[in-house]
Scaffold this motif. Structure first.
Motif, PDB file in Angstrom:
ATOM      1  N   VAL A 222       0.826  -1.188   0.000  1.00 36.13           N
ATOM      2  CA  VAL A 222       0.000   0.000   0.000  1.00 36.13           C
ATOM      3  C   VAL A 222       0.871   1.252   0.000  1.00 36.13           C
ATOM      4  O   VAL A 222       0.602   2.207  -0.721  1.00 36.13           O
ATOM      5  N   SER A 223       1.921   1.252   0.805  1.00 39.71           N
ATOM      6  CA  SER A 223       2.783   2.421   0.918  1.00 39.71           C
ATOM      7  C   SER A 223       3.439   2.760  -0.416  1.00 39.71           C
ATOM      8  O   SER A 223       3.552   3.925  -0.774  1.00 39.71           O
ATOM      9  N   SER A 224       3.878   1.730  -1.144  1.00 40.60           N
ATOM     10  CA  SER A 224       4.507   2.000  -2.436  1.00 40.60           C
ATOM     11  C   SER A 224       3.498   2.561  -3.431  1.00 40.60           C
ATOM     12  O   SER A 224       3.819   3.430  -4.233  1.00 40.60           O
ATOM     13  N   ARG A 225       2.261   2.088  -3.351  1.00 34.93           N
ATOM     14  CA  ARG A 225       1.214   2.640  -4.226  1.00 34.93           C
ATOM     15  C   ARG A 225       0.943   4.097  -3.896  1.00 34.93           C
ATOM     16  O   ARG A 225       0.750   4.914  -4.778  1.00 34.93           O
ATOM     17  N   LEU A 226       0.909   4.411  -2.606  1.00 32.40           N
ATOM     18  CA  LEU A 226       0.688   5.795  -2.200  1.00 32.40           C
ATOM     19  C   LEU A 226       1.828   6.681  -2.683  1.00 32.40           C
ATOM     20  O   LEU A 226       1.601   7.822  -3.098  1.00 32.40           O
ATOM     21  N   GLY A 227       3.031   6.170  -2.635  1.00 33.93           N
ATOM     22  CA  GLY A 227       4.180   6.915  -3.155  1.00 33.93           C
ATOM     23  C   GLY A 227       4.036   7.171  -4.639  1.00 33.93           C
ATOM     24  O   GLY A 227       4.342   8.262  -5.134  1.00 33.93           O
ATOM     25  N   GLN A 228       3.562   6.168  -5.366  1.00 36.40           N
ATOM     26  CA  GLN A 228       3.330   6.332  -6.801  1.00 36.40           C
ATOM     27  C   GLN A 228       2.246   7.361  -7.067  1.00 36.40           C
ATOM     28  O   GLN A 228       2.354   8.181  -7.976  1.00 36.40           O
ATOM     29  N   VAL A 229       1.207   7.337  -6.255  1.00 38.33           N
ATOM     30  CA  VAL A 229       0.115   8.310  -6.402  1.00 38.33           C
ATOM     31  C   VAL A 229       0.643   9.716  -6.124  1.00 38.33           C
ATOM     32  O   VAL A 229       0.325  10.661  -6.856  1.00 38.33           O
ATOM     33  N   GLU A 230       1.456   9.858  -5.092  1.00 40.23           N
ATOM     34  CA  GLU A 230       2.034  11.175  -4.774  1.00 40.23           C
ATOM     35  C   GLU A 230       2.847  11.707  -5.948  1.00 40.23           C
ATOM     36  O   GLU A 230       2.732  12.875  -6.315  1.00 40.23           O
ATOM     37  N   GLU A 231       3.667  10.845  -6.520  1.00 42.91           N
ATOM     38  CA  GLU A 231       4.482  11.251  -7.666  1.00 42.91           C
ATOM     39  C   GLU A 231       3.608  11.637  -8.851  1.00 42.91           C
ATOM     40  O   GLU A 231       3.862  12.628  -9.531  1.00 42.91           O
ATOM     41  N   ARG A 232       2.577  10.868  -9.092  1.00 39.98           N
ATOM     42  CA  ARG A 232       1.676  11.158 -10.215  1.00 39.98           C
ATOM     43  C   ARG A 232       0.938  12.478 -10.001  1.00 39.98           C
ATOM     44  O   ARG A 232       0.753  13.252 -10.942  1.00 39.98           O
ATOM     45  N   LEU A 233       0.538  12.752  -8.766  1.00 41.04           N
ATOM     46  CA  LEU A 233      -0.113  14.026  -8.457  1.00 41.04           C
ATOM     47  C   LEU A 233       0.807  15.205  -8.753  1.00 41.04           C
ATOM     48  O   LEU A 233       0.381  16.218  -9.313  1.00 41.04           O
ATOM     49  N   LYS A 234       2.072  15.070  -8.375  1.00 43.08           N
ATOM     50  CA  LYS A 234       3.049  16.131  -8.662  1.00 43.08           C
ATOM     51  C   LYS A 234       3.174  16.333 -10.166  1.00 43.08           C
ATOM     52  O   LYS A 234       3.229  17.470 -10.638  1.00 43.08           O
ATOM     53  N   ASP A 235       3.222  15.227 -10.900  1.00 42.86           N
ATOM     54  CA  ASP A 235       3.303  15.316 -12.364  1.00 42.86           C
ATOM     55  C   ASP A 235       2.086  16.018 -12.950  1.00 42.86           C
ATOM     56  O   ASP A 235       2.214  16.867 -13.836  1.00 42.86           O
ATOM     57  N   ILE A 236       0.915  15.676 -12.452  1.00 38.58           N
ATOM     58  CA  ILE A 236      -0.323  16.274 -12.963  1.00 38.58           C
ATOM     59  C   ILE A 236      -0.351  17.770 -12.660  1.00 38.58           C
ATOM     60  O   ILE A 236      -0.687  18.575 -13.534  1.00 38.58           O
ATOM     61  N   GLU A 237       0.019  18.141 -11.438  1.00 38.28           N
ATOM     62  CA  GLU A 237       0.036  19.567 -11.083  1.00 38.28           C
ATOM     63  C   GLU A 237       1.011  20.333 -11.973  1.00 38.28           C
ATOM     64  O   GLU A 237       0.697  21.415 -12.464  1.00 38.28           O
ATOM     65  N   ARG A 238       2.187  19.771 -12.177  1.00 40.18           N
ATOM     66  CA  ARG A 238       3.195  20.414 -13.021  1.00 40.18           C
ATOM     67  C   ARG A 238       2.682  20.543 -14.457  1.00 40.18           C
ATOM     68  O   ARG A 238       2.737  21.612 -15.057  1.00 40.18           O
ATOM     69  N   ASP A 239       2.129  19.445 -14.988  1.00 34.51           N
ATOM     70  CA  ASP A 239       1.623  19.455 -16.368  1.00 34.51           C
ATOM     71  C   ASP A 239       0.455  20.410 -16.538  1.00 34.51           C
ATOM     72  O   ASP A 239       0.318  21.058 -17.575  1.00 34.51           O
ATOM     73  N   LEU A 240      -0.367  20.500 -15.520  1.00 34.05           N
ATOM     74  CA  LEU A 240      -1.523  21.389 -15.565  1.00 34.05           C
ATOM     75  C   LEU A 240      -1.071  22.835 -15.786  1.00 34.05           C
ATOM     76  O   LEU A 240      -1.606  23.542 -16.634  1.00 34.05           O
ATOM     77  N   HIS A 241      -0.075  23.249 -15.039  1.00 35.14           N
ATOM     78  CA  HIS A 241       0.415  24.625 -15.162  1.00 35.14           C
ATOM     79  C   HIS A 241       1.271  24.818 -16.412  1.00 35.14           C
ATOM     80  O   HIS A 241       1.269  25.902 -17.000  1.00 35.14           O
ATOM     81  N   LEU A 242       1.950  23.788 -16.801  1.00 39.60           N
ATOM     82  CA  LEU A 242       2.814  23.883 -17.982  1.00 39.60           C
ATOM     83  C   LEU A 242       2.009  23.946 -19.276  1.00 39.60           C
ATOM     84  O   LEU A 242       2.278  24.772 -20.144  1.00 39.60           O
ATOM     85  N   HIS A 243       1.004  23.106 -19.389  1.00 37.25           N
ATOM     86  CA  HIS A 243       0.264  22.986 -20.647  1.00 37.25           C
ATOM     87  C   HIS A 243      -1.008  23.830 -20.720  1.00 37.25           C
ATOM     88  O   HIS A 243      -1.532  24.062 -21.807  1.00 37.25           O
ATOM     89  N   PHE A 244      -1.508  24.250 -19.576  1.00 41.64           N
ATOM     90  CA  PHE A 244      -2.781  24.977 -19.576  1.00 41.64           C
ATOM     91  C   PHE A 244      -2.731  26.285 -18.765  1.00 41.64           C
ATOM     92  O   PHE A 244      -3.670  26.599 -18.031  1.00 41.64           O
TER      93      PHE A 244
END
Length: 99
Positions: free
Chosen positions: A1-23
């Protein structure tokens, strides 16, 4: 579970970055702001959820937390899901979780 949460955290950071970068031109729109707000809230909740799922967070800690929050969460139930935690005001009780 912890590794999945870490993956989710990383993906959230990517989405936030992409959101501001592309839109960036959409940043004034309410939908953009709502999405950004939800992403930030989720980013704040994930570290707490990681703490809650560790072996150090014992049943007595759950009982203390739910009593302080004045809610009922059946954390032992097979029906208990992360969404249950997201729907509470747990961020107001971060100090209890961290202690």
């Amino acid at each position: 579970v912890s590794s999945r949460l870490g993956q989710v955290e990383e993906r959230l950071k990517d989405i936030e970055r992409d959101l501001h970068l592309h839109f960036p031109t959409f940043s004034d729109y309410r939908a953009f702001q709502n999405l950004e707000s939800e992403l930030q809230l989720t980013s704040q909740l994930l570290p707490l959820i990681k703490m809650l799922q560790t072996s150090f967070f014992l049943p007595r800690h759950w009982q203390q937390l739910t009593m302080r929050m004045n809610i009922s969460l059946d954390f032992k139930s097979s029906n208990f899901i992360v969404k249950d935690v997201f729907e509470t005001n747990i961020l107001d009780y971060t100090n209890i979780v961290e202690d």
